[in-house]
Design a protein around this motif. Sequence first.
Motif, short mmCIF file in Angstrom:
data_model
loop_
_atom_site.label_atom_id
_atom_site.label_comp_id
_atom_site.label_asym_id
_atom_site.label_seq_id
_atom_site.Cartn_x
_atom_site.Cartn_y
_atom_site.Cartn_z
N UNK A 96 4.56 125.33 56.03
CA UNK A 96 3.42 124.42 55.95
C UNK A 96 2.90 124.36 54.52
N UNK A 97 2.88 125.50 53.87
CA UNK A 97 2.38 125.58 52.49
C UNK A 97 3.31 124.80 51.55
N UNK A 98 4.65 124.90 51.83
CA UNK A 98 5.60 124.17 50.99
C UNK A 98 5.41 122.66 51.12
N UNK A 99 5.11 122.18 52.28
CA UNK A 99 4.90 120.75 52.50
C UNK A 99 3.69 120.25 51.74
N UNK A 100 2.61 120.99 51.77
CA UNK A 100 1.37 120.60 51.06
C UNK A 100 1.61 120.60 49.56
N UNK A 101 2.27 121.65 49.06
CA UNK A 101 2.55 121.73 47.61
C UNK A 101 3.48 120.60 47.20
N UNK A 102 4.48 120.30 48.02
CA UNK A 102 5.41 119.21 47.71
C UNK A 102 4.69 117.87 47.65
N UNK A 103 3.81 117.63 48.60
CA UNK A 103 3.05 116.37 48.62
C UNK A 103 2.16 116.26 47.39
N UNK A 104 1.52 117.34 47.00
CA UNK A 104 0.64 117.34 45.82
C UNK A 104 1.46 117.09 44.56
N UNK A 105 2.63 117.76 44.44
CA UNK A 105 3.48 117.58 43.26
C UNK A 105 3.98 116.13 43.19
N UNK A 106 4.42 115.59 44.31
CA UNK A 106 4.88 114.20 44.33
C UNK A 106 3.75 113.25 43.97
N UNK A 107 2.56 113.52 44.45
CA UNK A 107 1.41 112.67 44.14
C UNK A 107 1.09 112.70 42.65
N UNK A 108 1.14 113.87 42.05
CA UNK A 108 0.86 114.01 40.61
C UNK A 108 1.94 113.28 39.80
N UNK A 109 3.21 113.45 40.18
CA UNK A 109 4.29 112.78 39.46
C UNK A 109 4.14 111.26 39.58
N UNK A 110 3.84 110.75 40.74
CA UNK A 110 3.65 109.31 40.92
C UNK A 110 2.44 108.80 40.14
N UNK A 111 1.40 109.60 40.09
CA UNK A 111 0.22 109.22 39.31
C UNK A 111 0.56 109.11 37.83
N UNK A 112 1.31 110.08 37.32
CA UNK A 112 1.70 110.05 35.91
C UNK A 112 2.63 108.86 35.64
N UNK A 113 3.56 108.60 36.54
CA UNK A 113 4.47 107.46 36.37
C UNK A 113 3.73 106.13 36.40
N UNK A 114 2.68 106.04 37.17
CA UNK A 114 1.95 104.78 37.28
C UNK A 114 1.30 104.38 35.96
N UNK A 115 0.99 105.34 35.10
CA UNK A 115 0.40 105.01 33.80
C UNK A 115 1.43 104.43 32.85
N UNK A 116 2.70 104.75 33.03
CA UNK A 116 3.75 104.29 32.12
C UNK A 116 4.46 103.04 32.60
N UNK A 117 4.23 102.63 33.80
CA UNK A 117 4.90 101.44 34.32
C UNK A 117 4.22 100.18 33.81
N UNK A 118 5.01 99.13 33.63
CA UNK A 118 4.50 97.85 33.16
C UNK A 118 3.73 97.18 34.30
N UNK A 119 2.51 96.78 34.00
CA UNK A 119 1.67 96.14 35.01
C UNK A 119 1.98 94.65 35.07
N UNK A 120 2.49 94.19 36.19
CA UNK A 120 2.88 92.79 36.34
C UNK A 120 1.66 91.88 36.40
N UNK A 121 0.54 92.38 36.84
CA UNK A 121 -0.66 91.56 36.92
C UNK A 121 -1.20 91.21 35.54
N UNK A 122 -1.02 92.11 34.56
CA UNK A 122 -1.45 91.79 33.20
C UNK A 122 -0.64 90.63 32.64
N UNK A 123 0.66 90.64 32.89
CA UNK A 123 1.51 89.54 32.42
C UNK A 123 1.11 88.24 33.10
N UNK A 124 0.89 88.30 34.39
CA UNK A 124 0.50 87.10 35.14
C UNK A 124 -0.85 86.57 34.66
#
Length: 73
Positions: free
Chosen positions: A1-29
Amino acid sequence: MMYAIISIIVIAVVLLILSFFMNDKFDNLESEIEQLSISTMQENYQMKKKIKVLEEELLTDDYSNNMRHNSDK
């Protein structure tokens, strides 16, 4: 159970960091819409200027024709 929570938190942090580097399509539009709006306003302004010049020419021609017609009488 602890591994699942830690995995979800790590994935959330990685996705959050990636979201800052991705090109925002709405800005272009948004930029494209803004450029379209500006060009439309410029075309509208130019068209109004041309119409105003044409109206003045027509009024001047009409006035000249009336003056000639009245002087012929």
